[in-house]
Design a protein around this motif. Structure first.
Motif, PDB file in Angstrom:
ATOM      1  N   GLY A  42       0.825  -1.193   0.000  1.00  0.00           N
ATOM      2  CA  GLY A  42       0.000   0.000   0.000  1.00  0.00           C
ATOM      3  C   GLY A  42       0.859   1.244   0.000  1.00  0.00           C
ATOM      4  O   GLY A  42       2.087   1.179  -0.060  1.00  0.00           O
ATOM      5  N   ASP A  43       0.197   2.391   0.083  1.00  0.00           N
ATOM      6  CA  ASP A  43       0.905   3.673   0.082  1.00  0.00           C
ATOM      7  C   ASP A  43       1.258   4.131   1.490  1.00  0.00           C
ATOM      8  O   ASP A  43       2.312   4.715   1.734  1.00  0.00           O
ATOM      9  CB  ASP A  43       0.043   4.734  -0.604  1.00  0.00           C
ATOM     10  CG  ASP A  43      -0.279   4.364  -2.037  1.00  0.00           C
ATOM     11  OD1 ASP A  43       0.636   3.928  -2.761  1.00  0.00           O
ATOM     12  OD2 ASP A  43      -1.454   4.496  -2.435  1.00  0.00           O
ATOM     13  N   ASN A  89      -3.158  -1.405   6.078  1.00  0.00           N
ATOM     14  CA  ASN A  89      -2.507  -0.851   4.898  1.00  0.00           C
ATOM     15  C   ASN A  89      -3.507  -0.062   4.066  1.00  0.00           C
ATOM     16  O   ASN A  89      -4.651  -0.495   3.887  1.00  0.00           O
ATOM     17  CB  ASN A  89      -1.895  -1.970   4.056  1.00  0.00           C
ATOM     18  CG  ASN A  89      -0.741  -2.653   4.771  1.00  0.00           C
ATOM     19  OD1 ASN A  89      -0.043  -2.033   5.562  1.00  0.00           O
ATOM     20  ND2 ASN A  89      -0.543  -3.931   4.499  1.00  0.00           N
ATOM     21  N   ARG A  91      -4.245   2.269   0.523  1.00  0.00           N
ATOM     22  CA  ARG A  91      -3.871   2.707  -0.828  1.00  0.00           C
ATOM     23  C   ARG A  91      -4.743   3.898  -1.183  1.00  0.00           C
ATOM     24  O   ARG A  91      -5.964   3.852  -1.019  1.00  0.00           O
ATOM     25  CB  ARG A  91      -4.070   1.579  -1.843  1.00  0.00           C
ATOM     26  CG  ARG A  91      -3.456   1.883  -3.211  1.00  0.00           C
ATOM     27  CD  ARG A  91      -3.423   0.625  -4.069  1.00  0.00           C
ATOM     28  NE  ARG A  91      -2.869   0.859  -5.389  1.00  0.00           N
ATOM     29  CZ  ARG A  91      -1.578   0.836  -5.686  1.00  0.00           C
ATOM     30  NH1 ARG A  91      -0.690   0.597  -4.731  1.00  0.00           N
ATOM     31  NH2 ARG A  91      -1.136   1.045  -6.920  1.00  0.00           N
ATOM     32  N   ARG A 188       3.921   6.906  -8.030  1.00  0.00           N
ATOM     33  CA  ARG A 188       3.151   6.743  -6.790  1.00  0.00           C
ATOM     34  C   ARG A 188       4.029   6.647  -5.538  1.00  0.00           C
ATOM     35  O   ARG A 188       3.839   7.415  -4.585  1.00  0.00           O
ATOM     36  CB  ARG A 188       2.236   5.523  -6.921  1.00  0.00           C
ATOM     37  CG  ARG A 188       1.467   5.162  -5.666  1.00  0.00           C
ATOM     38  CD  ARG A 188       0.600   3.946  -5.880  1.00  0.00           C
ATOM     39  NE  ARG A 188      -0.550   4.236  -6.714  1.00  0.00           N
ATOM     40  CZ  ARG A 188      -1.703   4.699  -6.254  1.00  0.00           C
ATOM     41  NH1 ARG A 188      -1.858   4.929  -4.954  1.00  0.00           N
ATOM     42  NH2 ARG A 188      -2.696   4.939  -7.064  1.00  0.00           N
TER      43      ARG A 188
END
Length: 279
Positions: A42-43, A89, A91, A188
């Motif tokens: 994830g981010d 997590n 995104r 990203r």
């Protein structure tokens, strides 16, 4: 910036689950958000469920599931999933990525150091000293970003942070989807790393004194940023080639370049080091 809004959403979601008498820290990214070690996770991620499970006695898995459910409707959050270790997590969507870039560029120099002493004051220069090799890499990367921006100016490319950034950061909207996805997946993690800079600086402060910053966390963070910058450059497409006309995608990537330049300059400024525009 988006991480601050996300931190506020996490705090609100936790507050709805834990007992009302539970004392929660302020909604700062440094307290509530981390970035996963692997971009496939994830981010961003939050350890909130693990932390408050211990303090409240609520099972970690249960608390994490309820936290994830509370975050799934938050503006800018595309996906949430619970990891086996109790982390949630996250995104983010293309609009959140666009907001990060836009806010860094609009804020300009100092966007990540607003709570830190001004480096031009010799008495309060933060005591962060990167290794000479890392400092040179940062300065070289900053000069490369400036080179891209000079070339953009020579080509007459207008870098307006208010243009439709989120469209260009969503590969599903690009007709050449495979190429767009490759480029986007290199943009990203860099954008999310840039967004973390203020939180890294805050977490690196010693004993609540922002003028005393710990070297190791910042070194790790900046080494990662430099690696992500190189991957972003390797993906290409930052500037038009030959007779190619500048496109919205070029403008988006150049705005990412500008945001990178600003964060690198801020990091160098933590020790009063210069940020060269040429190398």
């Amino acid at each position: 910036m988006f991480p601050a809004r996300l931190a506020a959403a996490i705090r609100t979601a936790i507050a709805e689950v834990v007992p009302p008498t539970t004392e929660l820290p302020d909604a700062t990214p440094a307290a509530w958000i981390r970035r996963p070690r692997r971009v496939t996770y994830g981010d961003f991620a939050t350890p909130a469920a693990r932390r408050w499970s211990v303090m409240t006695g609520i099972p970690t898995a249960q608390l994490a599931e309820r936290l994830a459910a509370g975050l799934r409707g938050v503006d800018g959050v595309a996906e949430c999933e619970v990891a086996g270790d109790g982390f949630v997590n996250i995104r983010v969507d293309a609009r959140a990525l666009a907001d990060i870039v836009r806010e860094i560029v609009k804020a300009g120099p100092g966007c990540g150091r607003k709570d830190h002493p001004r480096p031009e004051d010799p008495a309060t220069i933060p005591r962060y000293v990167p290794s000479p090799a890392l400092a040179d890499e940062m300065r070289y990367a900053h000069a490369r970003m400036c080179g891209f921006l000079r070339a953009a100016g020579a080509l007459g490319i207008d870098l307006d942070p208010d243009h439709d950034l989120d469209h260009d950061l969503d590969p599903d909207l690009d007709p050449d989807r495979d190429s767009a996805r490759m480029t986007t997946e290199r943009i990203r993690p860099l954008v999310c790393a840039l967004a973390e800079f203020p939180a890294v600086v805050a977490r690196s402060g010693r004993a609540g004194r922002p003028e005393r910053t710990s070297q190791r966390p910042l070194d790790r963070y900046l080494n990662e940023v430099l690696r992500l910058v190189e991957r972003f450059e390797d993906a290409g497409g930052i500037l038009p080639k030959g007779p190619e006309e500048p496109s919205p995608s070029h403008r988006t990537r150049l705005l990412v370049v500008d945001a990178t330049r600003i964060v690198l300059a801020d990091a160098l400024g933590l020790r009063g080091l210069d940020a060269p525009t040429h190398w």
